[in-house]
Scaffold this active site. Structure first.
Site, mmCIF file in Angstrom:
data_model
loop_
_atom_site.group_PDB
_atom_site.id
_atom_site.type_symbol
_atom_site.label_atom_id
_atom_site.label_comp_id
_atom_site.label_asym_id
_atom_site.label_seq_id
_atom_site.Cartn_x
_atom_site.Cartn_y
_atom_site.Cartn_z
ATOM 1 N N TYR A 162 -8.746 8.878 0.113
ATOM 2 C CA TYR A 162 -10.149 8.738 -0.283
ATOM 3 C C TYR A 162 -10.217 8.508 -1.794
ATOM 4 O O TYR A 162 -9.911 9.411 -2.587
ATOM 5 C CB TYR A 162 -10.937 9.992 0.087
ATOM 6 C CG TYR A 162 -11.135 10.203 1.566
ATOM 7 C CD1 TYR A 162 -11.981 9.369 2.286
ATOM 8 C CD2 TYR A 162 -10.497 11.243 2.235
ATOM 9 C CE1 TYR A 162 -12.179 9.561 3.651
ATOM 10 C CE2 TYR A 162 -10.689 11.447 3.593
ATOM 11 C CZ TYR A 162 -11.532 10.602 4.295
ATOM 12 O OH TYR A 162 -11.730 10.807 5.650
ATOM 13 N N ASP A 206 -16.064 1.336 2.396
ATOM 14 C CA ASP A 206 -17.422 1.880 2.289
ATOM 15 C C ASP A 206 -18.426 0.735 2.201
ATOM 16 O O ASP A 206 -18.101 -0.387 1.776
ATOM 17 C CB ASP A 206 -17.549 2.767 1.058
ATOM 18 C CG ASP A 206 -16.747 4.048 1.190
ATOM 19 O OD1 ASP A 206 -16.458 4.456 2.330
ATOM 20 O OD2 ASP A 206 -16.399 4.640 0.145
ATOM 21 N N TYR A 231 -7.045 -0.588 -4.933
ATOM 22 C CA TYR A 231 -8.467 -0.530 -5.265
ATOM 23 C C TYR A 231 -8.675 -0.710 -6.759
ATOM 24 O O TYR A 231 -7.819 -0.341 -7.577
ATOM 25 C CB TYR A 231 -9.061 0.833 -4.881
ATOM 26 C CG TYR A 231 -8.969 1.194 -3.431
ATOM 27 C CD1 TYR A 231 -10.042 0.984 -2.569
ATOM 28 C CD2 TYR A 231 -7.820 1.787 -2.913
ATOM 29 C CE1 TYR A 231 -9.973 1.343 -1.239
ATOM 30 C CE2 TYR A 231 -7.740 2.151 -1.576
ATOM 31 C CZ TYR A 231 -8.820 1.930 -0.746
ATOM 32 O OH TYR A 231 -8.739 2.292 0.575
#
Length: 432
Positions: A378, A240, A306
Site C-alpha cells: 500500500y 486507486d 509508482y
C-alpha cells in the site's frame, strides 16, 4: 474364446447390426469403424460356418434400435444449432437412452462376453456424430476447452448447444483520476437508480457511484464486436480511483459470454476503443486469448513502480527527506489493513518489500517520490503511516505528517514474462 467364437455368439443373439456387433470388439481390433469391423466379423463367421445369413438392417437391430443409422441426421441437427455462430473447436457429448445401454449389457451377458469390454454406445455416438459435425462446420474437435459443446439427448431427441466464452487480452492505461477500474454500482439503491419511489439521490438516478470506469469504456466495444450476451472484466490487480495507470499499462482480460463472433479484428477494435474512450483510457496489445489467461491475469503478483507527489504538513529539508528515503530503500514493510479499505477487507498484517525508493524535494512542503514495491504494498500508507498501521513509513521517518496528493502507477513489472506463452493466445485471422 477366440474373437471369431465371440462374434458368433453375438450374431446368434438375434438381429444385431454391424455397428453394434463391431462395437463389442472395439478394444480388440483397430483401424476400422465399428460398422466396418462388424461387417468383417459377420462375413468371417459365415465363411467359417459355411452358412450365409441375410444382412441385418440397422433399423432392425434390437440393441441400438436403429440409432446407429442416425449419425448423419444428428450431425446436421448439431450444425444447424450453430448457424450464425463463429467457432473453431467443438466437442460432442451424448446422453444415451437407458434402454439402449441396458440392451448392450444384456447382449454381452447373453453372448458370454466380459462385462467390461468393447466400446459403450455413447462413445461411438460421440465420435461418429463428432466427425460429421467437424466436416459440416469445418472446425476441429477439442476435448479440453472447446468453443462449442454439443450435448445430444438421444432419448429426448434434442440438441443442447453450449457456446463457451471468448477472451480478449490487452493492457490498459488509465489517464483519468476520476474513474475506477470496474463498474461501481450505487450501494444505496443496489444499482437500480431508484430509492423510495424516486431517483436515488446518492447516484442521481444513474445506479452507479461513477458513471464511467475502465471496464465501461473498454468492454462494450469488445462485447459488440463479438456479438455476445454479456461480459466480465478481469484485471491484474487494480489502482486507486485517483491514481493514473501509465507506462506499459496493466494487463486485463475481457470475457465475453455466448459470443456469436469469436475472431474479431483486434487491431480495429483497439483503435475503436481508444477513439471512444476520448483520452480517459488507452488500450494496446489486444489479442485473442484462451480461458487459462483469466486465471493468469487474476493470479499475477507482479511488482509495481509508482510515482507519488507528497505534501508535508510542516517544512522539511532535503537531508531529512533523503535520510528517510534511504531507510525505506530495500526495507521490509509491515502493514495492517488500511483504514480506507477496512470495510471490505479482513484485518490482518501484511509484510511486503520496498525494493527501491528514491525522490527529490520540490520545496519545503512538497516532494516527488518513486517507489518500486512488491505486489500488494500500500503506497499511500507507506507515505502517511495510516496512523501507525504501516511501519516503517515516510511520515514516521521524517517526523512530520504527510500524505500523497497524486499517485501514478508507472509500471507493472513482470507482465511480459507472465504473458509471453503462445499457448495462452489464439491466432486471429490477420495473424494466420
Amino acid at each position: 474364446m477366440s474373437i471369431l467364437e465371440d462374434a458368433r455368439a453375438v450374431v446368434e443373439n438375434g438381429p444385431v447390426c454391424d455397428a453394434c456387433l463391431g462395437r463389442q470388439f472395439a478394444d480388440r481390433s483397430f483401424g476400422l469403424t465399428n460398422a466396418e469391423r462388424g461387417k468383417a466379423l459377420r462375413v468371417s463367421v459365415e465363411l467359417a460356418d459355411d452358412d450365409p445369413h441375410e444382412p441385418v438392417e440397422t433399423e432392425e437391430c434390437w440393441v441400438c434400435e436403429g440409432l446407429s443409422a442416425t449419425f448423419d441426421e444428428w450431425a446436421r441437427r448439431a450444425a444447424d444449432g450453430v448457424a450464425g455462430v463463429e467457432f473453431g473447436t467443438y466437442q460432442v457429448g451424448t446422453r444415451a437412452p437407458p434402454l439402449v445401454e441396458e440392451n448392450e449389457r444384456l447382449l454381452r451377458e447373453s453372448a458370454g462376453l466380459e462385462e467390461e469390454g468393447g466400446e459403450p454406445f455413447k462413445a461411438e455416438f460421440n465420435r461418429e456424430v463428432g466427425k460429421r459435425v467437424g466436416r459440416l462446420t469445418d472446425t476441429e474437435v477439442d476435448f479440453e476447452r472447446p468453443d462449442v459443446l454439443f450435448v445430444l439427448d438421444v432419448e429426448d431427441e434434442s440438441v443442447d448447444v453450449q457456446v463457451n466464452p471468448a477472451f480478449v487480452y490487452g493492457r490498459y492505461r488509465k489517464l483519468s483520476r476520476e474513474i475506477p477500474q470496474t463498474e461501481w454500482p450505487c450501494r444505496e439503491c443496489n444499482g437500480t437508480g431508484r430509492r423510495g419511489g424516486d431517483d436515488c439521490i446518492h447516484c442521481d438516478g444513474t445506479g452507479y457511484m461513477y458513471e464511467e470506469s475502465v471496464e465501461q469504456l473498454v468492454s462494450p466495444p469488445i462485447l459488440e464486436a463479438m456479438d455476445g450476451d454479456d461480459s466480465s472484466f478481469h484485471g491484474a490487480g487494480r489502482e486507486d480511483i485517483d491514481a493514473k495507470m501509465l507506462g506499459t499499462g496493466r494487463p486485463f482480460v475481457v470475457e465475453v459470454k455466448h459470443p456469436k463472433k469469436r475472431f474479431p479484428d483486434v487491431e480495429a477494435l483497439e483503435e475503436e476503443i481508444n477513439e471512444t474512450a476520448d483520452g480517459k483510457v488507452e488500450v494496446e496489445g489486444l489479442r485473442l486469448a484462451t480461458y487459462d489467461m483469466v486465471e493468469r491475469v487474476k493470479e499475477l503478483d507482479a511488482s509495481k513502480t509508482y510515482q507519488a507527489r507528497v505534501q508535508f504538513d510542516e517544512p522539511i529539508d532535503d537531508e531529512t527527506l533523503q535520510d528517510a528515503l534511504a531507510e525505506l530503500d530495500g526495507a521490509t514493510i509491515e502493514q495492517n489493513t488500511p483504514e480506507r479499505v477496512s470495510h471490505r477487507r479482513a484485518a490482518k498484517t501484511r509484510v511486503r518489500e520496498a525494493y527501491a525508493v528514491s525522490g527529490e524535494l520540490e520545496d519545503e512542503t512538497h516532494a516527488t517520490v518513486e517507489i518500486h514495491g512488491e505486489g500488494g504494498l500500500y503506497i499511500k500508507e507507506l507515505v502517511s503511516s495510516d496512523e501507525g498501521r504501516t511501519e516503517p513509513s515516510l511520515a514516521g521517518l521524517v517526523g512530520v505528517p504527510c500524505h500523497v496528493t497524486e499517485l501514478d502507477v508507472l509500471a507493472v513489472e513482470g507482465e511480459d514474462e507472465a504473458f509471453e506463452d503462445p499457448d495462452f493466445f489464439i491466432e486471429s485471422d490477420d495473424e494466420k
